[in-house]
Design a protein around this motif. Structure first.
Motif, short mmCIF file in Angstrom:
data_model
loop_
_atom_site.label_atom_id
_atom_site.label_comp_id
_atom_site.label_asym_id
_atom_site.label_seq_id
_atom_site.Cartn_x
_atom_site.Cartn_y
_atom_site.Cartn_z
N GLY A 112 55.88 34.39 -13.78
CA GLY A 112 55.95 35.35 -14.88
C GLY A 112 55.88 34.64 -16.23
O GLY A 112 55.19 35.10 -17.15
N LEU A 113 56.56 33.50 -16.34
CA LEU A 113 56.55 32.77 -17.61
C LEU A 113 55.19 32.12 -17.85
O LEU A 113 54.71 32.06 -18.98
N TYR A 114 54.52 31.64 -16.77
CA TYR A 114 53.16 31.08 -16.95
C TYR A 114 52.23 32.13 -17.54
O TYR A 114 51.33 31.82 -18.30
N GLU A 115 52.44 33.39 -17.13
CA GLU A 115 51.54 34.47 -17.57
C GLU A 115 52.02 35.15 -18.85
O GLU A 115 51.33 36.03 -19.37
N ASN A 116 53.18 34.75 -19.34
CA ASN A 116 53.72 35.37 -20.56
C ASN A 116 52.74 35.19 -21.73
O ASN A 116 52.23 34.09 -21.95
N GLU A 117 52.48 36.26 -22.47
CA GLU A 117 51.42 36.23 -23.49
C GLU A 117 51.68 35.20 -24.60
O GLU A 117 50.75 34.66 -25.18
N VAL A 118 52.95 34.91 -24.88
CA VAL A 118 53.26 33.93 -25.93
C VAL A 118 53.18 32.52 -25.36
O VAL A 118 52.70 31.58 -26.02
N GLY A 133 59.18 29.06 -34.07
CA GLY A 133 59.37 30.39 -33.46
C GLY A 133 59.04 30.36 -31.97
O GLY A 133 59.77 30.93 -31.15
N GLU A 134 57.93 29.68 -31.62
CA GLU A 134 57.56 29.58 -30.19
C GLU A 134 58.64 28.82 -29.40
O GLU A 134 58.97 29.18 -28.27
N LEU A 135 59.20 27.80 -30.04
CA LEU A 135 60.25 27.01 -29.39
C LEU A 135 61.49 27.86 -29.12
O LEU A 135 62.05 27.85 -28.01
N ARG A 136 61.90 28.63 -30.14
CA ARG A 136 63.08 29.48 -29.96
C ARG A 136 62.83 30.51 -28.85
O ARG A 136 63.69 30.77 -28.02
N TYR A 137 61.62 31.08 -28.88
CA TYR A 137 61.24 32.08 -27.87
C TYR A 137 61.32 31.47 -26.46
O TYR A 137 61.89 32.06 -25.55
N LEU A 138 60.74 30.27 -26.32
CA LEU A 138 60.75 29.58 -25.02
C LEU A 138 62.19 29.32 -24.56
O LEU A 138 62.56 29.61 -23.41
N GLU A 139 63.02 28.78 -25.48
CA GLU A 139 64.40 28.45 -25.10
C GLU A 139 65.16 29.69 -24.63
O GLU A 139 65.87 29.64 -23.63
N ILE A 140 64.98 30.78 -25.36
CA ILE A 140 65.72 31.99 -25.00
C ILE A 140 65.26 32.52 -23.65
O ILE A 140 66.07 32.88 -22.79
N LEU A 141 63.93 32.52 -23.43
CA LEU A 141 63.45 33.00 -22.13
C LEU A 141 63.92 32.11 -20.98
O LEU A 141 64.28 32.60 -19.90
N LEU A 142 63.94 30.81 -21.21
CA LEU A 142 64.43 29.90 -20.17
C LEU A 142 65.89 30.23 -19.82
O LEU A 142 66.27 30.22 -18.65
N LEU A 143 66.68 30.52 -20.83
CA LEU A 143 68.09 30.83 -20.55
C LEU A 143 68.26 32.20 -19.89
O LEU A 143 69.04 32.35 -18.96
#
Ligand SMILES: Nc1ncnc2c1ncn2[C@@H]1O[C@H](COP(=O)(O)OP(=O)(O)OP(=O)(O)O)[C@@H](O)[C@H]1O
Length: 230
Positions: A112-118, A133-143
């Motif tokens: 799902g994360l590989y296919e995430n549009e961001v 912003g991309e970094l924050r987005y990635l960190e939050i999704l990982l958590l």
């Protein structure tokens, strides 16, 4: 214990940094699956410190912390709690895809994360090469994709564009069906948008705020919510 019965209970937190007056005197919190608790408070009231104490990386002089009924000293050891610090925690030389592979064990979530549009366009970038912003987005999704039930988010919206902010808000609300989430953010409107409970940290203690209009008594200027009630 079923997911819905799980609870993070924090009470009587007493803490001061060595150089200063007592910061926390009776910090209190009760977080259950389905909760999105907005933790508000003026600069320096101790919101980040409270999160660090709950997670277990700052040791309080006294703190009563129970997870699912069991007393704990370092919540992170239980793997039931995740914490997003204000500063980035990912190694800058790693690739985005490697971080997803390293942190996400569930294959469906990973796909799902590989296919995430961001994330899809930046999978092969190093962490150092992506935007704040991309970094924050990635960190939050990982958590949010960790198996932990309780997620503590310190300033999750910092550096996010309005579009990413909205996407993160949706992810948080979606995750709250399976998790309990505590959020602190300087822009209280971001927090109010998605919280179903509010706590205000002031004078060392946590005050429960029943409705956002009551914040005008303690935290925001009079008239902030005039004409804004749903
Ligand atoms: N490691 C530390 N050593 C000494 N003092 C500290 C330390 N970390 C924080 N403080 C002080 O403790 C107080 C509370 O800091 P904390 O970051 O928990 O507040 P906060 O409510 O999260 O603030 P903000 O909203 O500005 O992020 C502040 O006065 C801060 O300067």
């Amino acid at each position: 214990m079923s997911g819905n019965e799980k609870e993070l209970h924090v009470d009587s937190v007493e803490f001061s940094y060595s150089s200063m007056r007592t910061l926390l005197t009776g910090g209190y919190l009760r977080l259950k699956v389905g909760d999105i608790i907005g933790l508000l408070g003026r600069n320096g009231t101790g919101k980040s410190t409270l999160m660090k104490i709950v997670f277990g990386i700052v040791r309080a002089h006294y703190a009563y912390i129970r997870i699912n009924g069991k007393k704990v000293n370092r919540a992170f050891e239980t793997k039931e709690v995740c914490y997003l610090p204000q500063d980035s925690f990912l190694p800058t030389s790693s690739l985005v895809k490697h971080m997803i592979d390293f942190m996400i064990s569930d294959e469906t979530f990973r796909e799902g994360l590989y296919e995430n549009e961001v994330l899809k366009p930046i999978l092969k970038n190093k962490i150092a090469e992506i935007s704040g912003g991309e970094l924050r987005y990635l960190e939050i999704l990982l958590l949010l994709h960790q198996p932990a039930t309780f997620i503590l988010l310190d300033e999750p919206f910092t550096g996010l564009s309005p579009v990413l902010k909205e996407k993160i808000q949706e992810h948080i609300v979606d995750s709250s069906r399976r998790k309990g989430i505590l959020i602190s953010d300087h822009d209280y409107m971001n927090v109010l948008d998605i919280s179903n409970q509010l706590m205000l940290l002031e004078n060392g203690g946590c005050r429960r705020i029943e409705k956002k209009e009551d914040l005008e008594m303690f935290y925001v200027p009079d008239g902030t919510f005039d004409g804004k009630s749903e």
